[in-house]
Design an enzyme around this catalytic site. Sequence first.
Site, short mmCIF file in Angstrom:
data_model
loop_
_atom_site.label_atom_id
_atom_site.label_comp_id
_atom_site.label_asym_id
_atom_site.label_seq_id
_atom_site.Cartn_x
_atom_site.Cartn_y
_atom_site.Cartn_z
N LYS A 125 -16.25 -9.14 27.70
CA LYS A 125 -15.64 -10.49 27.70
C LYS A 125 -16.65 -11.45 28.29
CE LYS A 125 -11.61 -12.40 26.72
NZ LYS A 125 -10.55 -11.95 25.78
N ASP A 165 -11.25 -16.96 22.48
CA ASP A 165 -10.16 -16.75 23.45
C ASP A 165 -9.73 -18.18 23.82
OD1 ASP A 165 -8.87 -14.43 25.19
OD2 ASP A 165 -9.18 -16.09 26.58
P1 NDP Z 1 -5.80 -21.41 22.95
O1 NDP Z 1 -6.89 -22.08 23.69
O2 NDP Z 1 -5.71 -21.56 21.49
O3 NDP Z 1 -4.38 -21.85 23.55
C1 NDP Z 1 -4.06 -21.64 24.87
C2 NDP Z 1 -2.70 -22.26 25.15
O4 NDP Z 1 -2.27 -21.92 26.44
C3 NDP Z 1 -2.72 -23.78 25.09
O5 NDP Z 1 -1.46 -24.22 24.68
C4 NDP Z 1 -2.99 -24.14 26.53
O6 NDP Z 1 -2.57 -25.45 26.88
C5 NDP Z 1 -2.18 -23.11 27.25
N1 NDP Z 1 -2.78 -22.81 28.57
C6 NDP Z 1 -4.02 -22.37 28.83
N2 NDP Z 1 -4.21 -22.22 30.14
C7 NDP Z 1 -3.05 -22.59 30.71
C8 NDP Z 1 -2.62 -22.67 32.05
N3 NDP Z 1 -3.44 -22.31 33.07
N4 NDP Z 1 -1.34 -23.08 32.28
C9 NDP Z 1 -0.53 -23.43 31.24
N5 NDP Z 1 -0.89 -23.37 29.95
C10 NDP Z 1 -2.13 -22.96 29.70
O7 NDP Z 1 -5.89 -19.86 23.36
P2 NDP Z 1 -5.24 -18.60 22.65
O8 NDP Z 1 -3.96 -18.96 22.01
O9 NDP Z 1 -6.29 -17.98 21.84
O10 NDP Z 1 -4.98 -17.66 23.90
C11 NDP Z 1 -3.73 -17.57 24.57
C12 NDP Z 1 -3.65 -16.26 25.31
O11 NDP Z 1 -3.75 -15.17 24.36
C13 NDP Z 1 -4.74 -15.97 26.34
O12 NDP Z 1 -4.19 -15.20 27.38
C14 NDP Z 1 -5.74 -15.13 25.57
O13 NDP Z 1 -6.53 -14.34 26.44
C15 NDP Z 1 -4.78 -14.27 24.75
N6 NDP Z 1 -5.33 -13.63 23.55
C16 NDP Z 1 -5.93 -14.36 22.58
C17 NDP Z 1 -6.40 -13.73 21.44
C18 NDP Z 1 -7.00 -14.47 20.31
O14 NDP Z 1 -7.30 -13.85 19.29
N7 NDP Z 1 -7.18 -15.78 20.40
C19 NDP Z 1 -6.30 -12.28 21.28
C20 NDP Z 1 -5.58 -11.61 22.33
C21 NDP Z 1 -5.13 -12.28 23.43
P3 NDP Z 1 -3.42 -26.77 26.47
O15 NDP Z 1 -3.13 -26.98 25.01
O16 NDP Z 1 -2.90 -27.84 27.35
O17 NDP Z 1 -4.84 -26.43 26.73
O1 2IT Z 2 -8.24 -10.88 24.21
C1 2IT Z 2 -8.60 -10.61 23.05
O2 2IT Z 2 -8.38 -9.51 22.54
C2 2IT Z 2 -9.31 -11.65 22.30
N1 2IT Z 2 -9.48 -12.76 22.81
C3 2IT Z 2 -9.88 -11.34 20.94
C4 2IT Z 2 -11.18 -10.60 21.05
C5 2IT Z 2 -11.92 -10.38 19.77
O3 2IT Z 2 -13.04 -9.84 19.88
O4 2IT Z 2 -11.44 -10.72 18.69
#
Ligand code: NDP
Ligand code: 2IT
Length: 450
Positions: A125, A165
Site C-alpha cells: 500500500k 484508494d
Molecule cells: P473515494 O475517495 O472515492 O471516496 C471516499 C469517500 O469517503 C468520500 O465520500 C469521502 O468524502 C469519504 N471520506 C473519506 N475520508 C473520510 C473521513 N475521514 N470521514 C468521513 N468521510 C470520509 O474512495 P473509495 O470509495 O475508493 O474508498 C472508500 C473506502 O473503501 C476506503 O476505506 C478504501 O480503503 C476502501 N476500498 C477501496 C477500494 C477501491 O477499489 N477503491 C477497494 C477496497 C477498499 P469526501 O467526498 O468529502 O472526500
Molecule cells: O483496498 C484495496 O483493496 C484497494 N484500494 C484496491 C487495491 C488494488 O490494487 O486494486
Amino acid sequence: MEYISNIMKLVKEKYPIQHEFHQAVREVVESLEPILKKYKKYEANAILERLVIPDREIYFRVTWVDDKGKIQVNRACRVEFNSAIGPYKGGLRFHPSVNPGIIKFLGFEQIFKNALTTLAMGGGKGGSDFDPKGKSDGEIMRFCQAFMNELYRHIGANTDVPAGDIGVGGREIGYLYGQYRKLTNRVEGVLTGKALNWGGSLVRTEATGYGCVYFAQEMLKEKKEDLEGKICTVSGSGNVAIYTIEKLQQLGAIPVTISDSKGMIYDKSGIDLALLKEVKEIKRASLEEYAKAKKSAKYTPISKYKKDTNPVWHIPCFAAFPSATQNELNLNDAKALLQNGCKCVSEGANMPSTIDAVHEFIKAKICYGPGKAANAGGVSVSGLEMAQNASMTPWTFEYTDKRLHQIMEDIFNNANETAKEFGAKGNLVVGANIAGFRKVADSMIDQGVL
Ligand code: NDP
Ligand code: 2IT
C-alpha cells in the site's frame, strides 16, 4: 496465547504510535489462535514476526508547484509488505490524514485480502498526505508526476503494482501512468484502474461496490434471505459507495443514506444515483449539493452529529454497507444497528468497524462480512486487469463481471468453510483471516528463511 501477546508487544515496541496498524494486527492475530495452536510450524518458522515487519518501507518527499507558483512539499510512501504469493499489490491513498500507521494497517490487511482473491498477488500500500480537495487538474497532474518521479524506481508489472484508494481514481492513475511511461519508456501493466483505451479493464470501476454486494448476497443466501425490497444504509459517496448503491438498486434494494467528510444525507425515497454521480464524480462537490437538488433528502452536517456516533448507522435498515473510511462505525453505532433490526453488515471500506463493534456483530450472529473479504472485489478485478495486460487481450463486461461474481462466491465459501474447520462456524472474521494467513504462511515456509 503467549505467541500472540508477544507479537502485539513487538508491534507496539517497534512502531509505538501507529495505532491503526496495532488495531489491524490485533484483529488478525487474535483470530489466528486456533490455527497457531493446531500447527506449531508457524511459530517455529517465525511467520508472524516476518508478516508484521514489511519487506520494505519506502518514504519519500514530493515537491511540486501549485497554480500560484508556490512550491509545495508533501510526504509520501510505498510499503511493500509481502510478496510470497505474487507481486506487491494494493492501492495508493491521497488524503491529509495519511501517515505511516494508516498505510501500514492498509498494507497489512492487503496481504490477507489478496490471498483470498484466488489470484497471485502479494500485499502492499502507499500514499501521501497530499489533499486533492479543491486542487485544479493541473495541480493534481503536477503532484502525480512528482510522486511518480520517485516511485517509478520501486514498482513494475512483476514487482509492485499500485492502484487507487481514497483520493486516487481514474484521473490520478492516468497522470501517474503517463509519468511512469515517460520515465521508463515501458508500456506495461504497472498500475491498475487504468482507462479502457490504454490497458484498463471493464468492471474495475464498479468492482469493489459490486463485489461487496455480491458478498452480502452470499452471506444472506446461507440464511435464506435476500436484498430485494430491503432498506439499506451506505456510508461514503466515493467510488465504493456509488457502485454499491448501483448494484443494490439493480437488485431491487433501497439504499437510503450516503455521507462524505462534511455530512450525511438521509433520502427516504431512495438515493438518486444519477444525481449522486453528477455531484461526486463530475462536480467533485459536497453532498450539500445533492440536498439542494433533491427535496426528499435530509442533510445533516458533521457539526450536528452527536458525540461518538455516526448518524448513518442510526437509520433503521436491513443491511449496512460502510464504504467511507476506517473506524467510522463504533460500538454505539453497532448497538444502534442491531437494535433497529439490521441483519447484515458488508464492509466496502477497510477496517470501518472498531474491534468492539465487530465483536458485537459476531456475538449477535448477524451476517458480518469483514472488509478484507467483502471488499476484495476491487483488487480482484485489478488482478484480472493484470491478466488482460499480460495476455494483451481485453475481456467483455459480462465475462469480467462473471469472474468477479465467482471470485466473491469463492471467497465467501473459503472463509465460511475455514471458520467451520477451526470451530468457529459462521464467524467470517476467523474464517477469512485463517484462510488468507494459511496460504501466505505456507508459501513462505515453502520458500525458505527469507
Ligand atoms: P473515494 O475517495 O472515492 O471516496 C471516499 C469517500 O469517503 C468520500 O465520500 C469521502 O468524502 C469519504 N471520506 C473519506 N475520508 C473520510 C473521513 N475521514 N470521514 C468521513 N468521510 C470520509 O474512495 P473509495 O470509495 O475508493 O474508498 C472508500 C473506502 O473503501 C476506503 O476505506 C478504501 O480503503 C476502501 N476500498 C477501496 C477500494 C477501491 O477499489 N477503491 C477497494 C477496497 C477498499 P469526501 O467526498 O468529502 O472526500
Ligand atoms: O483496498 C484495496 O483493496 C484497494 N484500494 C484496491 C487495491 C488494488 O490494487 O486494486
